[in-house]
Design a protein around this motif. Structure first.
Motif, PDB file in Angstrom:
ATOM      1  N   TRP A 291       0.767  -1.036  -0.076  1.00  0.00           N
ATOM      2  CA  TRP A 291       0.320   0.151   0.337  1.00  0.00           C
ATOM      3  C   TRP A 291       0.699   1.085   0.164  1.00  0.00           C
ATOM      4  O   TRP A 291       0.294   1.945  -0.603  1.00  0.00           O
ATOM      5  CB  TRP A 291      -1.327  -0.189   0.877  1.00  0.00           C
ATOM      6  CG  TRP A 291      -2.272  -0.993   0.396  1.00  0.00           C
ATOM      7  CD1 TRP A 291      -2.348  -2.101   1.586  1.00  0.00           C
ATOM      8  CD2 TRP A 291      -3.827  -0.911   0.118  1.00  0.00           C
ATOM      9  NE1 TRP A 291      -3.230  -2.640   0.865  1.00  0.00           N
ATOM     10  CE2 TRP A 291      -3.880  -1.898  -0.255  1.00  0.00           C
ATOM     11  CE3 TRP A 291      -3.680   0.667  -1.129  1.00  0.00           C
ATOM     12  CZ2 TRP A 291      -5.027  -1.669  -0.806  1.00  0.00           C
ATOM     13  CZ3 TRP A 291      -4.928   0.785  -1.495  1.00  0.00           C
ATOM     14  CH2 TRP A 291      -5.111  -0.851  -1.643  1.00  0.00           C
TER      15      TRP A 291
ATOM     16  N   VAL B 177       2.065   1.623  -3.455  1.00  0.00           N
ATOM     17  CA  VAL B 177       0.897   2.121  -4.280  1.00  0.00           C
ATOM     18  C   VAL B 177       0.206   4.060  -4.079  1.00  0.00           C
ATOM     19  O   VAL B 177       0.488   4.510  -5.062  1.00  0.00           O
ATOM     20  CB  VAL B 177      -0.487   1.336  -4.337  1.00  0.00           C
ATOM     21  CG1 VAL B 177      -1.879   1.949  -4.278  1.00  0.00           C
ATOM     22  CG2 VAL B 177      -0.376  -0.233  -5.163  1.00  0.00           C
ATOM     23  N   VAL B 178       0.399   4.566  -2.728  1.00  0.00           N
ATOM     24  CA  VAL B 178       0.098   5.581  -2.795  1.00  0.00           C
ATOM     25  C   VAL B 178       1.609   6.253  -2.668  1.00  0.00           C
ATOM     26  O   VAL B 178       0.915   7.390  -3.865  1.00  0.00           O
ATOM     27  CB  VAL B 178      -0.166   5.783  -0.661  1.00  0.00           C
ATOM     28  CG1 VAL B 178       0.002   6.887  -0.800  1.00  0.00           C
ATOM     29  CG2 VAL B 178      -1.246   5.165  -0.596  1.00  0.00           C
TER      30      VAL B 178
ATOM     31  N   SER C 146       1.341   6.730  -6.712  1.00  0.00           N
ATOM     32  CA  SER C 146       0.191   7.380  -7.609  1.00  0.00           C
ATOM     33  C   SER C 146       0.629   9.218  -7.462  1.00  0.00           C
ATOM     34  O   SER C 146       0.774   9.897  -8.359  1.00  0.00           O
ATOM     35  CB  SER C 146      -0.960   6.832  -6.963  1.00  0.00           C
ATOM     36  OG  SER C 146      -1.672   6.172  -6.374  1.00  0.00           O
TER      37      SER C 146
ATOM     38  N   THR D 239      -3.767   9.253 -12.017  1.00  0.00           N
ATOM     39  CA  THR D 239      -3.336   8.312 -11.218  1.00  0.00           C
ATOM     40  C   THR D 239      -4.840   7.567 -10.659  1.00  0.00           C
ATOM     41  O   THR D 239      -4.566   6.498 -10.176  1.00  0.00           O
ATOM     42  CB  THR D 239      -3.921   9.787  -9.915  1.00  0.00           C
ATOM     43  OG1 THR D 239      -2.226  10.469 -10.630  1.00  0.00           O
ATOM     44  CG2 THR D 239      -3.230   9.190  -8.454  1.00  0.00           C
ATOM     45  N   ALA D 240      -5.321   7.574 -10.911  1.00  0.00           N
ATOM     46  CA  ALA D 240      -6.899   7.104 -10.692  1.00  0.00           C
ATOM     47  C   ALA D 240      -6.736   5.612 -11.584  1.00  0.00           C
ATOM     48  O   ALA D 240      -6.943   4.158 -11.259  1.00  0.00           O
ATOM     49  CB  ALA D 240      -8.247   7.478 -11.242  1.00  0.00           C
TER      50      ALA D 240
ATOM     51  N   GLY E 152      -4.233   3.554  -9.344  1.00  0.00           N
ATOM     52  CA  GLY E 152      -4.759   3.037  -8.465  1.00  0.00           C
ATOM     53  C   GLY E 152      -5.480   2.039  -8.140  1.00  0.00           C
ATOM     54  O   GLY E 152      -5.687   1.880  -7.114  1.00  0.00           O
TER      55      GLY E 152
ATOM     56  N   GLY F  45      -2.906  -0.738  -8.941  1.00  0.00           N
ATOM     57  CA  GLY F  45      -2.147  -0.733  -7.625  1.00  0.00           C
ATOM     58  C   GLY F  45      -3.098  -1.490  -6.286  1.00  0.00           C
ATOM     59  O   GLY F  45      -2.931  -1.602  -5.419  1.00  0.00           O
ATOM     60  N   GLY F  46      -3.981  -0.805  -6.359  1.00  0.00           N
ATOM     61  CA  GLY F  46      -5.284  -1.027  -5.042  1.00  0.00           C
ATOM     62  C   GLY F  46      -5.485  -3.048  -4.933  1.00  0.00           C
ATOM     63  O   GLY F  46      -5.748  -3.029  -3.969  1.00  0.00           O
TER      64      GLY F  46
END
Length: 127
Positions: free
Chosen positions: A7, A10-11, A14, A52-53, A56, A59-60
């Motif tokens: 996580w 991912v953050v 992003s 980014t979405a 995300g 990546g999420g």
């Protein structure tokens, strides 16, 4: 890689993608952005937000899956063997146990009113 570390990746990823895409869009190498500065910033932010979405979402999914690790070592099999003779009103019982049983063998002889009971494996009762 552990789930919390995924996580974090991912953050941070992003944030990097947002600023890189925003910077590229603001540079406007093809001259596609509006001439008004506030409109150009809005379009660049929209483009960076969409990229980014997308990151995300992927990546999420990756960060939310269970991490894979080495497979657990299976317990070794253990053989269970019994050789017994019963007479009168006695009983012979055999159980393989809680761990994974290997070959389960029983050689038992019963006479009179005696009983033989086996849990798991083959039942080889003698005369």
């Amino acid at each position: 890689m552990s789930r919390p570390l995924r996580w974090v990746v991912v953050v941070v990823g992003s944030a990097v993608v947002f600023f890189v895409c925003f910077g590229l869009a603001r540079a406007d190498p093809f001259g596609w952005l509006p001439q008004e500065d506030s409109d150009a910033v809005a379009v660049a932010a929209g483009f960076a937000g969409a990229m980014t979405a997308a990151l995300g979402l992927a990546g999420g999914w990756w960060a939310g899956t269970a991490p894979t690790g080495p497979a657990a070592t299976p317990l070794p099999e253990r053989p269970v063997r019994q050789k017994a003779t019963a007479s009168g009103t006695s009983q012979i019982s055999q159980a393989a146990g809680a761990r994974p049983a290997g070959p389960v063998e029983q050689e038992a002889t019963a006479r009179d009113d005696s009983r033989i009971r086996q849990s798991g494996g083959d039942d080889r009762s003698g005369p």
